[in-house]
Design a protein around this motif. Sequence first.
Motif, PDB file in Angstrom:
ATOM      1  N   GLY A  96      45.237  -8.752 -55.370  1.00 33.27           N
ATOM      2  CA  GLY A  96      44.247  -8.128 -54.503  1.00 33.27           C
ATOM      3  C   GLY A  96      43.785  -6.764 -54.945  1.00 33.27           C
ATOM      4  N   ALA A  97      44.362  -6.212 -56.004  1.00 33.19           N
ATOM      5  CA  ALA A  97      43.956  -4.881 -56.471  1.00 33.19           C
ATOM      6  C   ALA A  97      42.584  -4.965 -57.137  1.00 33.19           C
ATOM      7  CB  ALA A  97      44.977  -4.331 -57.464  1.00 33.19           C
ATOM      8  N   VAL A 108      35.671  -6.722 -57.557  1.00 34.73           N
ATOM      9  CA  VAL A 108      36.206  -7.882 -58.259  1.00 34.73           C
ATOM     10  C   VAL A 108      37.719  -7.686 -58.357  1.00 34.73           C
ATOM     11  CG1 VAL A 108      36.203  -9.223 -60.390  1.00 34.73           C
ATOM     12  CG2 VAL A 108      34.081  -8.190 -59.566  1.00 34.73           C
ATOM     13  N   SER A 109      38.471  -8.573 -57.711  1.00 31.05           N
ATOM     14  CA  SER A 109      39.923  -8.450 -57.655  1.00 31.05           C
ATOM     15  C   SER A 109      40.564  -9.764 -58.074  1.00 31.05           C
ATOM     16  CB  SER A 109      40.378  -8.077 -56.237  1.00 31.05           C
ATOM     17  OG  SER A 109      39.690  -6.941 -55.755  1.00 31.05           O
ATOM     18  N   SER A 110      41.843  -9.680 -58.425  1.00 27.93           N
ATOM     19  CA  SER A 110      42.609 -10.873 -58.766  1.00 27.93           C
ATOM     20  C   SER A 110      43.399 -11.333 -57.549  1.00 27.93           C
ATOM     21  CB  SER A 110      43.569 -10.578 -59.923  1.00 27.93           C
ATOM     22  OG  SER A 110      44.435 -11.681 -60.145  1.00 27.93           O
ATOM     23  N   LYS A 111      43.434 -12.648 -57.315  1.00 26.28           N
ATOM     24  CA  LYS A 111      44.210 -13.183 -56.204  1.00 26.28           C
ATOM     25  C   LYS A 111      45.710 -13.099 -56.480  1.00 26.28           C
ATOM     26  CE  LYS A 111      43.043 -17.030 -54.298  1.00 26.28           C
ATOM     27  NZ  LYS A 111      42.638 -18.456 -54.134  1.00 26.28           N
ATOM     28  N   TYR A 112      46.064 -12.994 -57.767  1.00 22.37           N
ATOM     29  CA  TYR A 112      47.471 -13.028 -58.137  1.00 22.37           C
ATOM     30  C   TYR A 112      47.794 -11.859 -59.066  1.00 22.37           C
ATOM     31  CZ  TYR A 112      46.508 -17.762 -56.561  1.00 22.37           C
ATOM     32  OH  TYR A 112      46.081 -18.826 -55.839  1.00 22.37           O
ATOM     33  N   ALA A 159      44.585 -24.408 -60.692  1.00 27.16           N
ATOM     34  CA  ALA A 159      43.625 -23.634 -59.897  1.00 27.16           C
ATOM     35  C   ALA A 159      44.009 -22.156 -59.887  1.00 27.16           C
ATOM     36  CB  ALA A 159      43.572 -24.176 -58.475  1.00 27.16           C
ATOM     37  N   MET A 160      45.305 -21.885 -59.811  1.00 29.23           N
ATOM     38  CA  MET A 160      45.758 -20.494 -59.857  1.00 29.23           C
ATOM     39  C   MET A 160      45.416 -19.860 -61.208  1.00 29.23           C
ATOM     40  SD  MET A 160      49.469 -20.997 -57.988  1.00 29.23           S
ATOM     41  CE  MET A 160      50.014 -19.308 -58.269  1.00 29.23           C
ATOM     42  N   LEU A 161      45.609 -20.621 -62.276  1.00 27.73           N
ATOM     43  CA  LEU A 161      45.272 -20.100 -63.601  1.00 27.73           C
ATOM     44  C   LEU A 161      43.761 -19.874 -63.731  1.00 27.73           C
ATOM     45  CD1 LEU A 161      47.634 -22.224 -65.878  1.00 27.73           C
ATOM     46  CD2 LEU A 161      47.685 -19.740 -65.592  1.00 27.73           C
ATOM     47  N   ALA A 162      42.975 -20.774 -63.126  1.00 30.76           N
ATOM     48  CA  ALA A 162      41.524 -20.592 -63.166  1.00 30.76           C
ATOM     49  C   ALA A 162      41.120 -19.320 -62.442  1.00 30.76           C
ATOM     50  CB  ALA A 162      40.827 -21.800 -62.551  1.00 30.76           C
ATOM     51  N   ASP A 163      41.831 -19.001 -61.362  1.00 33.22           N
ATOM     52  CA  ASP A 163      41.524 -17.780 -60.611  1.00 33.22           C
ATOM     53  C   ASP A 163      41.878 -16.517 -61.389  1.00 33.22           C
ATOM     54  OD1 ASP A 163      40.417 -18.970 -58.392  1.00 33.22           O
ATOM     55  OD2 ASP A 163      42.331 -19.181 -57.348  1.00 33.22           O
ATOM     56  N   LEU A 164      42.640 -16.661 -62.459  1.00 35.20           N
ATOM     57  CA  LEU A 164      42.973 -15.495 -63.292  1.00 35.20           C
ATOM     58  C   LEU A 164      41.818 -15.131 -64.223  1.00 35.20           C
ATOM     59  CD1 LEU A 164      46.723 -16.194 -64.191  1.00 35.20           C
ATOM     60  CD2 LEU A 164      45.777 -14.782 -62.366  1.00 35.20           C
ATOM     61  N   THR A 165      40.832 -16.001 -64.316  1.00 31.90           N
ATOM     62  CA  THR A 165      39.594 -15.659 -65.023  1.00 31.90           C
ATOM     63  C   THR A 165      38.622 -15.133 -63.981  1.00 31.90           C
ATOM     64  OG1 THR A 165      39.948 -17.343 -66.721  1.00 31.90           O
ATOM     65  CG2 THR A 165      37.709 -16.524 -66.444  1.00 31.90           C
ATOM     66  N   LEU A 166      38.346 -13.858 -64.010  1.00 33.25           N
ATOM     67  CA  LEU A 166      37.560 -13.206 -62.970  1.00 33.25           C
ATOM     68  C   LEU A 166      36.082 -13.230 -63.334  1.00 33.25           C
ATOM     69  CD1 LEU A 166      39.847 -10.107 -62.324  1.00 33.25           C
ATOM     70  CD2 LEU A 166      40.031 -12.424 -61.420  1.00 33.25           C
ATOM     71  N   VAL A 167      35.258 -13.611 -62.369  1.00 34.64           N
ATOM     72  CA  VAL A 167      33.816 -13.684 -62.588  1.00 34.64           C
ATOM     73  C   VAL A 167      33.104 -12.798 -61.573  1.00 34.64           C
ATOM     74  CG1 VAL A 167      33.953 -16.020 -63.509  1.00 34.64           C
ATOM     75  CG2 VAL A 167      33.558 -15.690 -61.065  1.00 34.64           C
ATOM     76  N   SER A 168      31.917 -12.389 -61.941  1.00 33.32           N
ATOM     77  CA  SER A 168      31.116 -11.553 -61.042  1.00 33.32           C
ATOM     78  C   SER A 168      30.611 -12.400 -59.876  1.00 33.32           C
ATOM     79  CB  SER A 168      29.942 -10.939 -61.797  1.00 33.32           C
ATOM     80  OG  SER A 168      29.093 -10.238 -60.907  1.00 33.32           O
TER      81      SER A 168
END
Length: 324
Positions: free
Chosen positions: A204-205, A46-50, A175-184
């Motif tokens: 990506g880390a 599980v990684s963050s896009k940003y 959409a970028m902010l939504a991607d900051l909420t990480l889900v399984s």
Amino acid sequence: MTSTAPLSASAQAQPVEKLVQRWRKNKLPEGIAQSNGRLEATQVDVSSKYAGRLAEVSVEEGSTVTAGQVVAKIASPEMEAQLRAAQADIQKAKDAVAAAEAEIVTRQAAQDFAKGDFERAVELLKSGNITKQIYDQRQRNYEGAQAGTLAVQAQRDQARSAVRTAAAEAERVAAMLADLTLVSPRDGRVQYQLARAGEVVAAGAPILTILDLTDVYMTIFVPAAVAGKLEVGGEARLVLDPIPDVVVPATVSFVASDAQFTPKTVETKDEREKLMFRVKLKIDRALLQKYMSRVKTGVRGVGFVRTKPDVAWPDSLQVKPRPQ
């Protein structure tokens, strides 16, 4: 293990060594081969896009998670500011649209007046009641009013385009902010937590590693003579060290096309027999879902495969319910 037996039950029956000795004593029938292996599961990160600061990690190592469950959140004040700016641009563009539409009403009224004045001038010129100079002046007034109306309409269209552009930018940032909420991404269990709350993470880390416990398999290695006769989808059996009295049904899901252990030369028959091929024996997904809380990876055991599909499994490898 069967459809009624957990993978990680306590070993109440005879030790696995005695069961192996029993297999050797009884000897497996021709057409069935065995090899040691261990249970493994598909791992997903599980990684963050940003990039951003890790604000929260809501699960711990060993936690069971479901697909879509929120597991972590990244904080990014910069993106939040970008979203506010985009929303402000939307409102500014909408105000410009409203102002242009109001101006169009005024210009349209002036155009209608100039048009009527010009049409009267046309009739008066025919009867000789006005001069050509006055006629030309009214014509210019009408044409100028038309041009003014068209100019304001163009401003309105430009403002509408600005609304769409600002709305698209707001959607992009949202959409970028939504991607900051990480889900399984899958059902499974958290294997590793690689970052802690408060740390700054790069794009990506990986933050968590999750084991998909509905995709569990045993990897074994068999000689070329065995691998060449296996069929993908064929039946297999697993016996695990902690629960040697339980036979786990499985299927052959993969047979490597290249040998894993290759001697320097393979010119003789003996040397060719040293070639070992990787084989994956996959456990049924429905069975794993039923006992997901008890599934353990890394468990050692023995995998059995059939090189002859018509050979019956011996009694010791028959799938049957585990005694209660």
